[in-house]
Write a protein that holds these residues in place. Structure first.
Motif, PDB file in Angstrom:
ATOM      1  N   ASN A  33       0.839  -1.194   0.000  1.00 30.04           N
ATOM      2  CA  ASN A  33       0.000   0.000   0.000  1.00 30.04           C
ATOM      3  C   ASN A  33       0.878   1.250   0.000  1.00 30.04           C
ATOM      4  O   ASN A  33       1.638   1.484   0.955  1.00 30.04           O
ATOM      5  CB  ASN A  33      -0.921  -0.029   1.237  1.00 30.04           C
ATOM      6  N   ALA A  34       0.784   2.049  -1.058  1.00 36.29           N
ATOM      7  CA  ALA A  34       1.645   3.222  -1.199  1.00 36.29           C
ATOM      8  C   ALA A  34       1.415   4.240  -0.086  1.00 36.29           C
ATOM      9  O   ALA A  34       2.371   4.822   0.445  1.00 36.29           O
ATOM     10  CB  ALA A  34       1.411   3.869  -2.557  1.00 36.29           C
ATOM     11  N   LYS A  35       0.143   4.468   0.285  1.00 39.48           N
ATOM     12  CA  LYS A  35      -0.161   5.455   1.321  1.00 39.48           C
ATOM     13  C   LYS A  35       0.459   5.043   2.659  1.00 39.48           C
ATOM     14  O   LYS A  35       1.070   5.871   3.352  1.00 39.48           O
ATOM     15  CB  LYS A  35      -1.672   5.614   1.458  1.00 39.48           C
ATOM     16  N   ARG A  38       4.223   5.583   2.700  1.00 44.56           N
ATOM     17  CA  ARG A  38       4.579   6.995   2.906  1.00 44.56           C
ATOM     18  C   ARG A  38       4.439   7.366   4.378  1.00 44.56           C
ATOM     19  O   ARG A  38       5.296   8.059   4.944  1.00 44.56           O
ATOM     20  CB  ARG A  38       3.700   7.906   2.037  1.00 44.56           C
ATOM     21  N   GLN A  51      10.604   4.189  -2.106  1.00 41.47           N
ATOM     22  CA  GLN A  51       9.485   3.308  -1.760  1.00 41.47           C
ATOM     23  C   GLN A  51       8.962   2.630  -3.020  1.00 41.47           C
ATOM     24  O   GLN A  51       8.823   3.277  -4.062  1.00 41.47           O
ATOM     25  CB  GLN A  51       8.363   4.112  -1.090  1.00 41.47           C
ATOM     26  N   ARG A  52       8.674   1.336  -2.909  1.00 41.41           N
ATOM     27  CA  ARG A  52       8.154   0.595  -4.055  1.00 41.41           C
ATOM     28  C   ARG A  52       6.975  -0.262  -3.606  1.00 41.41           C
ATOM     29  O   ARG A  52       7.028  -0.924  -2.571  1.00 41.41           O
ATOM     30  CB  ARG A  52       9.238  -0.298  -4.665  1.00 41.41           C
ATOM     31  N   VAL A  53       5.914  -0.238  -4.413  1.00 45.14           N
ATOM     32  CA  VAL A  53       4.693  -0.981  -4.111  1.00 45.14           C
ATOM     33  C   VAL A  53       4.708  -2.298  -4.878  1.00 45.14           C
ATOM     34  O   VAL A  53       4.935  -2.317  -6.089  1.00 45.14           O
ATOM     35  CB  VAL A  53       3.434  -0.161  -4.472  1.00 45.14           C
TER      36      VAL A  53
END
Length: 367
Positions: A33-35, A38, A51-53
Motif C-alpha cells: 500500500n503506497a499510502k 509513505r 518506496q516501491r509498491v
C-alpha cells in the motif's frame, strides 16, 4: 549497502526501519500500500527514502521492487501464506533474505523449498531472525561444543511484563492455530514430526523456587538446531500463561480493533528468558540462558544485524540456520549492548531434567 524492508508499514516493519535509520544503513521500503508506506517513512523520519509498491501475488513486481538491493528483510506476516512469495522474489532478484517470522512450519518450508534455488543464485536465506530463534540457535551450537554427543534438547520461552501482541503476531497465530493447538513439530530420531507429546510439563527458571507449568509450542529453534547440532530429540515449550494467550480464538474484526502493537513504555518493562536445556549421552547436562527485554525491539536489532552481516561478511549460499551463517560468539557479543545477555552452565554426570528431577542415564540409540 542497501537493504529492502518488505512489510515496512507494519508494526515490526517500522521498528526495523528505525533500526536501519539509527545505523545509517541505506534502505528501501516495500509493501502492498503506497499510502501506508509513505506514512511509515514519515513516522521514522525517512520520508525521502525510496518506496516501491508490490503485492505478494505479483512475482514480477516483487522482483522489480528488490532489484538493486543487497538484502531483503521480510516483516510481512502471516508468513505461512505470504512469505514464500517474498523469498522467491528475493532469490530471483539476487538478494540475501532474512525475515522476522515466528511460524514454525513456515520456517521448515523455507528450508525444504528454497535451498536449491538459493544455492544456484549464490544468495543466503535465513528465516526466523527474531528475538528467540537467533540467540537460542547460537547458544545451542555453543552448548554442543561443550557437551557431545547430545541426546535431547528442550527450548523453553518465558515472557513477563505488560506487553501484548501486535496485530501482525495475532494474525499469524490465527493463521497457524491448528499447529499451535497441536504443539507443533518435535525433532525425533532423525526427522521432524508433529503430534509427539511433550516430555516435560514444567521447567524451573534460574533461581526460581518452584517449576513453571509449560505447554508445547511450535518454536522455530526445533527446525534450526538439528541442522548443525547432532541430537536425537528437540522440543520447544512456552509457559502455560503465554500459551493460553496464543490459543485464544480471535476474529479478524477483533484483531483490527486492537492497537497496532505494544506501546513503547510497555515494551521497555517487558522481560524475557529463553532456556536451552541439553542432556548429553554421558549424563552431563547443560543449560544455556538468554535474557533480555522488548521482544519486538530485540527482533528489529537482530534482523537488521543478520541482514547486514550477510551483505558485509557473506555466508555459504543456501538456506541456513543462524549458527551455520554467523559466528555464535561474535553475534551474541554484538547483542550485549542491546540488553541481551547469555550464559552457559555444564553440570557433572549426575543427570536432572529441566524441571529439576533426577533421571537415570539412558544410552543414545542409533538413528
Amino acid at each position: 549497502m542497501k537493504i529492502a524492508v518488505y512489510g515496512a508499514s507494519g508494526y515490526q516493519g517500522k521498528l526495523v526501519l528505525a533500526e536501519l535509520a539509527h545505523r545509517n544503513i541505506d534502505m528501501l521500503l516495500a509493501g502492498r500500500n503506497a499510502k501506508r508506506l509513505r506514512e511509515a517513512a514519515a513516522t521514522v523520519g525517512t520520508a525521502d527514502t525510496l518506496q516501491r509498491v508490490a503485492d505478494t501475488d505479483d512475482h514480477d513486481a516483487l522482483v522489480a521492487a528488490f532489484r538493486g538491493c543487497d538484502a531483503v528483510i521480510n516483516c510481512a506476516g502471516p508468513f505461512t501464506s505470504s512469505g514464500p512469495a517474498v523469498v522467491r522474489a528475493a532469490i530471483a532478484a539476487g538478494c540475501h533474505y532474512v525475515d522476522t517470522a515466528g511460524e514454525q512450519l513456515y520456517t521448515k518450508a523455507v528450508f525444504d523449498t528454497f535451498a536449491g534455488a538459493a544455492e544456484r543464485a549464490g544468495v543466503t536465506v535465513i528465516p526466523a531472525t527474531n528475538d528467540g530463534c537467533v540467540p537460542g540457535d547460537l547458544v545451542a551450537h555453543l552448548i554442543a561444543e561443550r557437551v557431545q554427543p547430545i541426546e535431547e534438547i528442550t527450548v523453553s520461552h518465558f515472557v513477563v511484563g505488560g506487553v501484548g501482541f501486535s496485530r501482525g503476531s495475532l494474525r499469524s497465530a490465527v493463521d497457524t492455530m491448528d499447529t499451535i493447538k497441536a504443539g507443533g513439530l518435535s525433532y525425533d530420531d532423525g526427522d521432524w514430526r508433529i503430534g509427539i507429546p511433550a516430555r516435560l510439563a514444567a521447567v524451573t527458571l534460574p533461581d526460581a523456587p518452584q517449576p513453571t507449568e509449560m505447554v508445547k509450542c511450535p518454536l522455530s529453534e526445533v527446525v534450526t538446531i538439528p541442522r548443525h547440532v547432532p541430537v536425537r530429540h528437540v522440543e520447544s515449550l512456552v509457559d502455560a500463561a503465554v500459551g493460553a494467550q496464543l490459543g485464544t480464538p480471535l476474529t479478524p474484526q477483533i484483531i483490527d480493533s486492537l492497537p497496532e502493537g505494544p506501546a513503547q513504555e510497555d515494551r521497555r518493562t517487558q522481560r524475557f528468558t529463553y532456556l536451552v536445556d541439553a542432556i548429553g549421552h554421558d549424563g552431563r547436562t547443560a543449560r544455556g540462558t538468554v535474557r533480555g527485554h522488548d521482544t519486538y525491539g530485540s527482533t528489529a536489532v537482530i534482523a537488521v544485524e543478520a541482514a547486514r552481516r550477510l551483505v558485509a561478511d557473506g555466508a555459504e549460499p543456501g538456506v541456513l540456520a543462524p549458527a551455520q551463517a554467523y559466528d555464535p560468539t561474535s553475534f551474541l557479543a554484538f547483542l550485549a549492548p542491546h540488553g541481551i545477555s547469555w550464559t552457559i552452565s555444564v553440570s557433572a554426570a549426575r543427570r536432572t531434567d529441566p524441571a529439576g528431577n533426577a533421571q537415570e542415564n539412558r544410552r543414545l540409540r542409533p538413528t
